[in-house]
Design a protein around this motif. Structure first.
Motif, PDB file in Angstrom:
ATOM      1  N   LYS A 116     -27.059  20.989  -9.331  1.00 48.93           N
ATOM      2  CA  LYS A 116     -25.690  20.941  -8.493  1.00 48.93           C
ATOM      3  C   LYS A 116     -25.450  19.369  -9.291  1.00 48.93           C
ATOM      4  O   LYS A 116     -24.409  18.290  -9.681  1.00 48.93           O
ATOM      5  CB  LYS A 116     -25.790  20.372  -7.336  1.00 48.93           C
ATOM      6  N   ASN A 117     -26.321  18.175  -9.452  1.00 44.15           N
ATOM      7  CA  ASN A 117     -26.571  17.166  -9.901  1.00 44.15           C
ATOM      8  C   ASN A 117     -25.918  16.694 -11.872  1.00 44.15           C
ATOM      9  O   ASN A 117     -25.036  16.256 -11.695  1.00 44.15           O
ATOM     10  CB  ASN A 117     -27.601  16.570 -10.030  1.00 44.15           C
ATOM     11  N   PHE A 118     -26.087  18.103 -12.414  1.00 43.83           N
ATOM     12  CA  PHE A 118     -25.834  18.287 -13.346  1.00 43.83           C
ATOM     13  C   PHE A 118     -24.330  19.285 -13.947  1.00 43.83           C
ATOM     14  O   PHE A 118     -23.881  19.334 -14.978  1.00 43.83           O
ATOM     15  CB  PHE A 118     -27.053  18.451 -15.126  1.00 43.83           C
ATOM     16  N   GLY A 119     -24.178  19.210 -12.222  1.00 48.01           N
ATOM     17  CA  GLY A 119     -22.609  20.777 -12.740  1.00 48.01           C
ATOM     18  C   GLY A 119     -23.004  22.036 -12.994  1.00 48.01           C
ATOM     19  O   GLY A 119     -22.037  22.828 -13.634  1.00 48.01           O
ATOM     20  N   PHE A 120     -24.727  22.489 -12.428  1.00 50.72           N
ATOM     21  CA  PHE A 120     -24.459  23.852 -13.911  1.00 50.72           C
ATOM     22  C   PHE A 120     -24.652  24.571 -12.673  1.00 50.72           C
ATOM     23  O   PHE A 120     -24.194  23.814 -10.626  1.00 50.72           O
ATOM     24  CB  PHE A 120     -26.101  24.232 -13.674  1.00 50.72           C
ATOM     25  N   LYS A 121     -24.237  25.818 -12.487  1.00 58.40           N
ATOM     26  CA  LYS A 121     -24.190  27.132 -11.445  1.00 58.40           C
ATOM     27  C   LYS A 121     -25.995  27.400 -11.633  1.00 58.40           C
ATOM     28  O   LYS A 121     -26.402  28.709 -12.720  1.00 58.40           O
ATOM     29  CB  LYS A 121     -23.527  27.827 -11.713  1.00 58.40           C
ATOM     30  N   LEU A 122     -26.891  27.169 -10.497  1.00 60.45           N
ATOM     31  CA  LEU A 122     -28.044  27.780 -10.317  1.00 60.45           C
ATOM     32  C   LEU A 122     -27.820  29.072 -10.463  1.00 60.45           C
ATOM     33  O   LEU A 122     -27.650  29.978  -9.746  1.00 60.45           O
ATOM     34  CB  LEU A 122     -28.953  27.776  -9.383  1.00 60.45           C
ATOM     35  N   LEU A 123     -28.383  30.576 -11.613  1.00 62.40           N
ATOM     36  CA  LEU A 123     -28.596  31.763 -11.683  1.00 62.40           C
ATOM     37  C   LEU A 123     -29.581  32.522 -10.400  1.00 62.40           C
ATOM     38  O   LEU A 123     -29.915  32.913  -9.755  1.00 62.40           O
ATOM     39  CB  LEU A 123     -27.946  31.688 -12.960  1.00 62.40           C
ATOM     40  N   GLU A 124     -31.154  31.142 -10.837  1.00 58.43           N
ATOM     41  CA  GLU A 124     -32.488  31.720 -11.438  1.00 58.43           C
ATOM     42  C   GLU A 124     -33.044  30.686 -10.665  1.00 58.43           C
ATOM     43  O   GLU A 124     -33.270  30.320 -11.795  1.00 58.43           O
ATOM     44  CB  GLU A 124     -32.976  33.254 -11.770  1.00 58.43           C
ATOM     45  N   SER A 125     -34.195  30.740  -9.472  1.00 60.14           N
ATOM     46  CA  SER A 125     -35.315  29.682  -9.774  1.00 60.14           C
ATOM     47  C   SER A 125     -36.761  30.150 -10.630  1.00 60.14           C
ATOM     48  O   SER A 125     -37.101  30.706  -9.659  1.00 60.14           O
ATOM     49  CB  SER A 125     -35.401  28.749  -8.630  1.00 60.14           C
TER      50      SER A 125
END
Length: 154
Positions: A131-140
């Motif tokens: 979120k901080n870098f404007g990414f959309k998290l797909l998996e961790s």
């Protein structure tokens, strides 16, 4: 009286077979054997290409190590397997689990023993960073390198 066997009905193609066909490839016996091995052992088991080859050879299957490597790469590309890049112990492969997509690995840097664990703090940190870098998290996924009890006692 002549007995006629009923027509053989073919079951619907598997998602793997359908994916191969849509990509212009075919289901080979070797591809089917490799995927079947992972389906039989289930998720959470991490095998190298050499271990896959050994298990298939022991069970009487004839498949070259080169074919194993190509098939593993294909199964990763088609999202049936997950590949763990372990700099110390080569690559390992596991059946992709939709039940536990965000799991992590504790890896012994000497023997390659791999244990899975889940941790919501890691997932939340990944979400926050994305979120901080404007990414959309797909998996961790987190790989923790350590020494297992057996190796640390040597």
């Amino acid at each position: 009286m002549i007995l006629v066997s009923p027509p053989a009905y073919r079951s619907h193609p598997s998602p793997f077979e359908s994916g191969l066909r849509s990509d212009g490839k075919r289901m080979t016996p070797q591809r089917k054997k490799v995927l079947s091995l992972f389906e039989e052992i289930g998720s959470g088991i991490h095998l190298s290409a050499e271990e896959v080859h050994s298990k298939l050879t022991i069970s009487g299957e004839k498949v070259s190590l080169a074919t194993i490597y190509r098939t593993l790469r294909l199964l990763v590309k088609m999202t049936f397997l997950n590949e763990l890049d372990l700099s110390e112990g080569g690559n390992r492969f596991e059946l992709l689990s939709h039940d536990h997509p965000d799991h992590h690995h504790l890896i012994c840097i000497r023997c390659g023993r791999t244990e899975e664990f889940e941790n919501n703090n890691v997932i939340n940190a990944g979400k926050a960073a994305a979120k901080n870098f404007g990414f959309k998290l797909l998996e961790s996924s987190l790989n923790v390198r350590a020494l297992c009890p057996k190796c640390s006692n040597k």
